[in-house]
Enzyme design. Sequence first.
Site, PDB file in Angstrom:
ATOM      1  N   GLU A   1       0.829  -1.206   0.000  1.00 41.74           N
ATOM      2  CA  GLU A   1       0.000   0.000   0.000  1.00 41.74           C
ATOM      3  C   GLU A   1       0.868   1.263   0.000  1.00 41.74           C
ATOM      4  OE1 GLU A   1      -3.484   1.865   2.936  1.00 41.74           O
ATOM      5  OE2 GLU A   1      -2.223   0.200   3.611  1.00 41.74           O
TER       6      GLU A   1
ATOM      7  N   LYS B   1      -9.458   2.813  -2.252  1.00 41.41           N
ATOM      8  CA  LYS B   1      -9.717   2.192  -0.945  1.00 41.41           C
ATOM      9  C   LYS B   1     -11.057   2.663  -0.395  1.00 41.41           C
ATOM     10  CE  LYS B   1      -7.217   1.502   3.459  1.00 41.41           C
ATOM     11  NZ  LYS B   1      -5.935   1.839   4.150  1.00 41.41           N
TER      12      LYS B   1
ATOM     13  N   CYS C   1      -5.641  -2.918   2.104  1.00 41.36           N
ATOM     14  CA  CYS C   1      -5.483  -3.004   3.558  1.00 41.36           C
ATOM     15  C   CYS C   1      -6.806  -3.126   4.303  1.00 41.36           C
ATOM     16  CB  CYS C   1      -4.654  -1.826   4.061  1.00 41.36           C
ATOM     17  SG  CYS C   1      -3.801  -2.157   5.630  1.00 41.36           S
TER      18      CYS C   1
END
Length: 554
Positions: free
Chosen positions: A58, A125, A161
């Site tokens: 990430e 994200k 994540c």
Amino acid sequence: MSVPGSTLLSNISPSKLRVVMAQLDFLVGDIPGNTDRIVDAAKRAYSEHRADIVVFPELCLTGYPPEDLLLRPSMELRVNEALERLQSAQLEAAIVIGAPVRSGGLLYNAAVVIEGGEVTGRYFKRFPPNYQVFDEKRYFSSGANTVVVDICGVPVGLTVCEDIWAKGPVEDSVAAGARLIVNLNASPYSIDKQAQRKALLERKSRENQVSIVYANLVGAQDELVFDGGSMVYDHSGSLAVEAPQFTDGLFPVELLCGDHCQPALQPLPAKLSQEASVYSALVSGVRDYVYKNGFKSVVLGLSGGIDSAVSLAVAVDALGPDRVRAVMMPFRYTLGISLEDAEAQAAAMKVQYDVYSIEPMYESFMATLAAPFDGTTLDTTEQNLQARIRGVLLMSLSNKFGSLVLTTGNKSEVAVGYSTLYGDMAGGFDVLKDVSKTLVYRLAWYRNSVSPVIPERVITRPPSAELAPDQKDQDSLPGYDVLDEILSLYVERDFSADAIVAEGFDQAEVNRVIRLVDLNEYKRRQAPIGVRITERGFGKDRRYPITSGWKSGK
């Protein structure tokens, strides 16, 4: 290209897909250098492993966490230049990288797929975290779309994540036809974090009947340590591949993709003990802080006590003995065994070792202070003076030789203020800042099990600051076994005083410890940063006011 709907077909002819997890260490803010590292890793992944896909951590392009660098006006320009360079790098393998990407006037934490010189997919994200050390909502908007990208003929769902911890992103990707989930991570280390990740990935892969590639960052950034431990779980919830923790490298896995992508099993690394993993985190944290900030070496006060002994061992294991200097600064209260043990450890670890008595400087200070101190009695003022003289000596060596001063206070002491502002707190990095005193002892025994470098009586004799005759830590503090339990409940789990007493602790002792913790917030704000190993360290995790009328109790 992004796949808008379901592409899952039955009776698909199986094909091999080779994925390489690039578990690498990146430098925050060094976008050109990080781009170089991505290009080099992608080329090596192809030449050494014939990779079809290389998955990076990430925000690898900026390093993690970039914090307010994301607010710099030139950030978007630099990121776009890097993305253009990656597209023109003539990479044989597809790459999935992490980068901040602006779209529609909003900034997103993105996974970007580059294949054949083109950006073939961008995923934003969906669940930027905003708890513990995470502050992503300060910078990033939340994505809303599922993105499944055809990479080498396989529908791959992209996640970043926190998305894998939440309900939605994996499930939506599978519904859109993904046969493989790729998850880019910058997941910081804390005790037992790898076990938590494994439990999550086992459940997510099994419930959704999909294999998951979990690629994690390694290295350290300020107080955070990233432990790697990248993994691949198959669609039945079985762990197929695990990269070693705290190890930089390229880790390949071959998948046979038909209706599912089945990873080939690999031997798994041995599970680290808690002491071994914490010790490795401390080594990683010290090493990266020193090297990434351009320090030539480190210097620390070696007192003959347990905290400085463990700190010295960590420093040598992180940097090598040639970059570590230990200084003993005795006073009239320093015991002979402390001098002997400090010298013995310094010799065992082959570091430069100096002894400078602080007696002459102390006498000079006291002579100057004789008039204003006339008629007063000895108290902690004189004890603090000893610590501050030592701090001046260490900082002078730091200035002259470009060495970083390592402080050695542990979490138990930091919590209750058992340290001297501008004295033993003077320095740039605290090795044991998030390590409780009882864990310090366990780390000492662990390090000696590898090779005996800490004299045994350093570990077995009662701890003392040696600032007064016959002084022992437990003259003014509860036993560390009791103190650390109270601190764990109050600092790390937010128990109230009444709730801690209900756990069986003495009311007066609890109130005293909590009062010390609250009173000493002003010291902690002025303390150096240190390696975070728990889920509630003194730093980004815990933000308490210095000035407050809050009363302990309920």
